[in-house]
Design an enzyme around this catalytic site. Structure first.
Site, PDB file in Angstrom:
ATOM      1  N   GLU A 114       5.324  -0.668  -1.134  1.00 37.31           N
ATOM      2  CA  GLU A 114       5.053   0.767  -1.174  1.00 37.31           C
ATOM      3  C   GLU A 114       3.707   0.981  -0.510  1.00 37.31           C
ATOM      4  O   GLU A 114       2.808   0.162  -0.656  1.00 37.31           O
ATOM      5  CB  GLU A 114       4.967   1.316  -2.607  1.00 37.31           C
ATOM      6  CG  GLU A 114       6.268   1.349  -3.354  1.00 37.31           C
ATOM      7  CD  GLU A 114       6.512   0.065  -4.127  1.00 37.31           C
ATOM      8  OE1 GLU A 114       7.666  -0.190  -4.487  1.00 37.31           O
ATOM      9  OE2 GLU A 114       5.556  -0.696  -4.350  1.00 37.31           O
ATOM     10  N   TYR A 126       2.778  -2.135   8.995  1.00 38.38           N
ATOM     11  CA  TYR A 126       4.051  -2.565   8.418  1.00 38.38           C
ATOM     12  C   TYR A 126       5.203  -2.309   9.376  1.00 38.38           C
ATOM     13  O   TYR A 126       6.107  -3.136   9.512  1.00 38.38           O
ATOM     14  CB  TYR A 126       4.285  -1.882   7.070  1.00 38.38           C
ATOM     15  CG  TYR A 126       3.212  -2.213   6.049  1.00 38.38           C
ATOM     16  CD1 TYR A 126       2.688  -3.491   5.933  1.00 38.38           C
ATOM     17  CD2 TYR A 126       2.708  -1.232   5.211  1.00 38.38           C
ATOM     18  CE1 TYR A 126       1.692  -3.794   5.007  1.00 38.38           C
ATOM     19  CE2 TYR A 126       1.716  -1.523   4.270  1.00 38.38           C
ATOM     20  CZ  TYR A 126       1.215  -2.802   4.185  1.00 38.38           C
ATOM     21  OH  TYR A 126       0.239  -3.097   3.270  1.00 38.38           O
TER      22      TYR A 126
END
Length: 163
Positions: A114, A126
């Site tokens: 997250e 990411y």
């Protein structure tokens, strides 16, 4: 230390030890403010959780950390931070590489994380590894009430990327 990392600088990743936990708790407060993990939570997870605590050092100086491990059947990046003065040197990328290497070593089918929807640098990092958006968790980060984006990288069983 901000800026390009000296190509001759010694960078090492190691498992954190009990003596590092006060340092981690202080960096949590400095970096994450009200959302920081408390020292008691850090100690509880470190000693009793199903996680791995990793630190990254530059020239012997602890400069960042990551926490990851299995939660149920998911391999999960639970926390990653680099001290402000050591950012933009590839240290977060190195920690993500270490996280993914561990996930693959353990045969995890997916890697999960997250990230705050407002954290553009982390989102770009990411996504550069191929993490895909799964869903938004409204007001996940408290007490600020920031939304979190859940992201996943399929490690096995996924079709190869189109050429």
């Amino acid at each position: 230390m901000t800026g390009d990392l000296d190509p001759d600088a010694e960078v090492a990743i190691r498992d954190l030890v009990d003596e590092d936990l006060d340092w981690v708790a202080q960096r949590e407060r400095d970096i994450f403010g009200l959302s920081a993990w408390s020292l008691s939570l850090i100690r509880e997870d470190f000693f009793h959780g199903f996680s791995r605590w990793r630190g990254i050092e530059v020239e012997g100086l602890l400069s960042g950390y990551a926490v990851y491990g299995y939660e149920g059947d998911a391999f999960h990046l639970m926390n990653l931070a680099v001290v402000p003065e050591a950012r933009r040197q590839g240290l977060a990328r190195t920690l993500v590489e270490d996280f993914l290497a561990e996930a693959r070593r353990l045969g995890a089918p997916d890697a999960w994380l997250e990230v705050a929807t407002t954290n553009r640098g982390a989102l770009a990092l990411y996504r550069s590894f191929g993490f895909e958006d799964v869903r938004v968790r409204p007001r996940y980060y408290q007490p600020e009430g920031l939304d979190a984006l859940v992201m996943r990288l399929r490690l096995r069983g996924a079709a190869p990327a189109a050429q």
